[in-house]
Design an enzyme around this catalytic site. Structure first.
Site, PDB file in Angstrom:
ATOM      1  NE  ARG A  40      -4.345  -1.497   1.636  1.00 35.25           N
ATOM      2  CZ  ARG A  40      -5.313  -1.890   2.440  1.00 35.25           C
ATOM      3  NH1 ARG A  40      -5.176  -1.755   3.744  1.00 35.25           N
ATOM      4  NH2 ARG A  40      -6.422  -2.406   1.966  1.00 35.25           N
ATOM      5  N   GLY A 378     -12.916  -3.500   0.805  1.00 38.00           N
ATOM      6  CA  GLY A 378     -14.312  -3.082   0.907  1.00 38.00           C
ATOM      7  C   GLY A 378     -14.701  -2.064  -0.150  1.00 38.00           C
TER       8      GLY A 378
END
Ligand code: ADP
Ligand code: MG
Length: 398
Positions: A40, A378
């Site tokens: 990330r 999500g």
């Protein structure tokens, strides 16, 4: 992409200006407190480097873990600053707070191309409530706002959404742009045939995705424990497999509606338990022993799914085909990843969404061979469901 990005800004809007950048640095740490997977952080580098090369002074904000609404050293972003320094080879300061006069002063004393990472936004109880006062305090940290935190874009928090009310222009970073481009292209104008592959543990979390994708695709291939809820809808024995009893009717209804486009695995890998991988064996789907559970799709299913993938021009995959964390039940998931890698090379647009799916592809060493592996778990699901993401909605339109 109808949202402005950093590349739509004029040079004078960037050079010498403080870019307040919301990133998603929610990375795992190892036992010694060092970053164990910097995917990330690396994903945010194109935006950071672009801003630095264009003379911005860079102020980074991120959440990290789930502190209980107050400062907690366990959830400090300090180790992330250390990793970022190694990766960028630039000046990276770290501050143990994220708002207030001292922090604002620190942002103003940055040189062009310098970077400061501030402390975990979730140390403020207002963050997850999208508190306006907190958003206003964040807004003082920059001269313009960049949202590059795709993984947090489905949440309306002070640092992802609220801050953009007080700080303009608000634009997308390059990772955000990439995520919206690829996911958006697959949904809006897919090259056909368009295939979706859905797996994972539960059907319940994926119903909206199934509903949203069904009308768009030529085929939807099912794997994971989710397949067992569909088996039950066909009155098949599922033994000890993970089945959501309260979703069997829904599964039946989906099968009635889309029999031709919904494919269930023909065979499965079963075992008495996950602790007995040596007892794993393959059965047809109508022969699951009453005292065993399905943990993966079987070789026939792997073969037919792989063939289907080779004929597709667009493939979206969410949810592992089996318990990929426990060999040999990782075979189905690996095989699908390999088939997708092959398809990518043949010109197919291949997209992987979902936290565990991304981890599985990474673990198989095939992430580079997908067109796009989404960094948002999500968020990518909500995007596939066709929902608007609050962290994207607040950005300026092109
Ligand atoms: P993603 O994070 O990619 O959206 P999910 O969270 O929906 O994926 O599902 C991932 C989980 O599903 C994994 O932990 C995996 O072990 C589990 N899983 C997949 N197949 C099975 C199965 N047959 N039985 C039990 N768990 C399964
Ligand atoms: Mg998951």
């Amino acid at each position: 992409m109808n949202k402005k990005t950093i590349r739509d800004l004029k040079p004078v809007e960037v050079r010498g200006k403080r870019a307040l950048v919301r990133v998603d640095f929610n990375v795992p740490l190892d036992d010694s407190g060092k970053v164990s997977d910097d995917t990330r952080i690396r994903a945010a580098l194109p935006t950071i480097e672009w801003l630095a090369d264009n003379g911005a002074r860079i102020v980074l904000l991120s959440h990290f873990g789930r502190p209980k609404g107050g400062p907690d050293p366990k959830y400090s972003l300090k180790p992330v600053a250390d990793r970022l320094r190694e990766l960028t080879k630039r000046r990276v300061e770290f501050h143990g707070a994220s708002i207030g006069p001292a922090i604002v002063a620190a942002t103003k004393s940055l040189g062009e191309g310098d970077i400061v990472l501030l402390e975990n936004t979730r140390f403020h109880p207002g963050e997850e409530k999208n508190d306006a006062e907190l958003a206003r305090a964040f807004a003082e940290l920059g001269d313009f706002f960049v949202n590059d935190a795709f993984g947090a874009a489905h949440r309306a928090h002070s640092s992802t959404a609220g801050v953009a009310t007080f700080l303009h222009p608000a634009v997308a970073g390059l990772l955000m742009e990439r995520e919206l481009e690829f996911l958006g292209r697959a949904l809006a104008a897919p090259k056909r045939p368009f295939l979706a592959i859905l797996g994972g543990a539960k059907i319940s979390g994926k119903i909206d995705v199934i509903e949203a994708l069904l009308p768009k695709v030529e085929g939807l291939l099912i794997g994971g424990a989710m397949a067992c809820t569909f088996y039950r809808a066909l009155d098949l024995e599922t033994g000890e497999s993970l089945v959501e009893a309260d979703r069997v009717d829904l599964a039946r209804e989906l099968l009635d509606r889309a029999r031709m486009r919904l494919t269930l695995p023909h065979d499965c890998v079963v075992a008495p338990s996950l602790e007995e991988p040596n007892a794993a064996h393959v059965v047809k789907r109508d022969a699951i022993p009453a005292d065993e559970a399905m943990y993966d799709i079987g070789p026939d299913s792997i073969a037919s799914y792989s063939r289907a993938i080779q004929t597709a021009k667009t493939v979206v995959w969410n949810g592992p085909m089996g318990v990929f964390e426990t060999p040999p039940f990782d075979r189905g998931t690996r095989a699908i990843a390999e088939a997708m890698a092959k398809a990518t090379n043949a010109g197919c647009l291949t997209i992987v969404g979902g936290g565990d799916s991304a981890a599985a592809v990474e673990q198989a060493g095939l992430a580079q061979q997908m067109t796009h592996v989404s960094t948002g778990g999500g968020a990518s699901l909500e995007f596939l469901e066709g929902k608007a993401l609050p962290g994207v909605e607040v950005l300026a339109d092109k």
